[in-house]
Motif scaffolding. Sequence first.
Motif, short mmCIF file in Angstrom:
data_model
loop_
_atom_site.label_atom_id
_atom_site.label_comp_id
_atom_site.label_asym_id
_atom_site.label_seq_id
_atom_site.Cartn_x
_atom_site.Cartn_y
_atom_site.Cartn_z
N GLY A 130 -24.95 40.40 -3.52
CA GLY A 130 -25.54 41.79 -4.10
C GLY A 130 -23.62 42.21 -4.38
N GLU A 131 -23.28 43.52 -5.07
CA GLU A 131 -22.38 43.81 -5.07
C GLU A 131 -22.35 45.32 -3.96
OE1 GLU A 131 -21.82 44.99 -9.11
OE2 GLU A 131 -21.96 42.90 -9.04
N THR A 132 -21.38 45.44 -3.48
CA THR A 132 -21.61 47.31 -2.91
C THR A 132 -19.69 47.46 -2.93
OG1 THR A 132 -21.74 47.55 -0.21
CG2 THR A 132 -20.65 45.54 -0.51
N SER A 134 -36.00 46.88 -3.30
CA SER A 134 -36.33 46.63 -3.87
C SER A 134 -37.40 46.64 -4.54
CB SER A 134 -34.93 45.07 -4.52
OG SER A 134 -35.93 44.47 -4.16
N HIS A 179 -26.97 50.69 2.17
CA HIS A 179 -27.48 49.56 0.90
C HIS A 179 -28.20 50.04 1.05
CE1 HIS A 179 -24.23 46.60 2.20
NE2 HIS A 179 -24.17 47.28 3.40
N CYS A 180 -29.85 50.39 0.77
CA CYS A 180 -31.26 50.41 0.16
C CYS A 180 -30.91 50.95 -0.85
CB CYS A 180 -31.67 51.27 1.34
SG CYS A 180 -33.05 49.46 2.74
N TYR A 215 -28.16 50.20 -3.32
CA TYR A 215 -29.28 49.39 -4.52
C TYR A 215 -30.29 50.47 -5.35
CZ TYR A 215 -31.45 44.87 -6.01
OH TYR A 215 -31.71 43.87 -6.17
N GLN A 273 -29.10 50.40 -8.79
CA GLN A 273 -28.76 49.08 -9.58
C GLN A 273 -29.49 48.12 -9.60
OE1 GLN A 273 -26.31 46.25 -6.66
NE2 GLN A 273 -24.77 48.35 -5.92
N GLY A 274 -30.68 47.73 -8.69
CA GLY A 274 -31.12 46.59 -9.18
C GLY A 274 -32.72 46.20 -9.01
N PRO A 275 -32.68 44.98 -9.67
CA PRO A 275 -34.57 44.44 -9.89
C PRO A 275 -35.14 44.54 -9.13
CG PRO A 275 -32.52 42.79 -10.62
CD PRO A 275 -31.45 43.98 -10.46
N ILE A 283 -35.82 41.52 -6.29
CA ILE A 283 -35.07 40.69 -5.52
C ILE A 283 -35.92 40.04 -4.78
CG2 ILE A 283 -33.12 39.69 -3.32
CD1 ILE A 283 -32.34 42.64 -2.77
#
Length: 377
Positions: free
Chosen positions: A23-25, A208, A354-355, A358, A361-363, A365
């Motif tokens: 991931g990116e952070t 996620s 981080h959560c 995310y 951001q994200g689909p 995982i």
Amino acid sequence: MRGYAPKATVQTYGKGLEGLIAGETTISSIDGTKGTLSYRGHDIASLANDRSFEEVSYLILNGHLPDSGELSAFDAELKSWREPPEGAVRALDHLPRNATPLAKYRTMLSVAACLNPDAAETDPAWQWKRPTRILAWTAAIAAAAIRHLDGKPPIPADPDLSFAANFLYQSLGQRLSEEDVRAFEASLTVQAEHGLHAAALAALIVISTGADLGSAVLAGMGALSGARHGGANQLCFRLIETLGTPEVARAFAQEKLAQKFRFPGFGHRVYKCPDPRVSILEPLTQQLLARHQKTDLYESWQAFRKEVESALSPRGIYANVDSITGLIYHAIGLPIPSFTIPFCLAIQVGWMAHCLEYLDQGPMIEPGAVYLDTQTS
Ligand code: ACO
């Protein structure tokens, strides 16, 4: 049979996902060859020396150090959540005294979630409300779990104490000196965030899927408890306390090196150089142990560490943070089975950051697997 066609071709594959970017952070930056770690652009040495754990937690979660108004609001919110639901604390009555404190703490947090009417709410506005409550509740819950080891009842929080001082007060039943609290607090600060390590990734996978932040933290706790991860601090200290004099420590290290022993508290997936968290904690630990007439223990740890490092450092294996935190926790009076708890309390701040990062951001995982055909000859 339904076919499975991954969207992307496999670029890299290594056992244990080594080298894979998950991931990116913007939360932390780690250099495993130079041995540096910073949170939101701030080097951890300055944070450990000059900032409270409340300030560091705010920084990790919100992206900037708080001004005085932001800090007092954050502090007041943390203090407002210091009493976890009664039912979560009472759950201890049903657990054996000798169960590990981290398992009790995890169980109590699950019970707290059942007693919390908004636990099932998962839209981002609800998720953002949760970190302070989780942080404050888990400190009280963890302290109760530690006292339960000796059959002692929980102690109410002291509103005049900081997060670190109050956790120690609720765990140990006494107010520690400012210097002792500072050493402990520095250990929380240097362990509060470390990128997408195994436990953070476990938490991220859970968030996620659309689950709530509490469930993500519970996943992180499970992953952290293992001997290869946060569980190593107890194992390392159990070894250190048997060492005796520096001469015995060196001889013991030699004997174990000859047996190709895997030393708990040494080695790291990212750092192939000295762990920066160890050098920050070293002077504080030395002074703490001197104040508690335990200089012998510090010297035998140093002798042992140097012997192991002189043999293994050419392979990039050095003492990691788990090798030193046990010395701090022992000196201030925490029982050995509870040593993973402060690590968990601290690093859950990073997991939650981080959560939350995310959420936008994200689909989900969900990696694939390389199928090994053992059925056809
Ligand atoms: N003692 C002796 N040898 C070690 C150690 C160690 N602590 N760590 C790694 N090695 C050796 C392995 O035996 C292996 O040798 P080989 O190639 O001859 O088989 C080689 O180094 C590579 O080991 P891996 O396990 O593949 O390396 P990885 O980078 O995945 O290891 C880990 C990281 C799991 C942390 C490992 O160093 C370890 O088990 N350390 C002990 C447990 C520990 O302290 N965990 C806490 C880590 S810090 C944290 O979680 C906060």
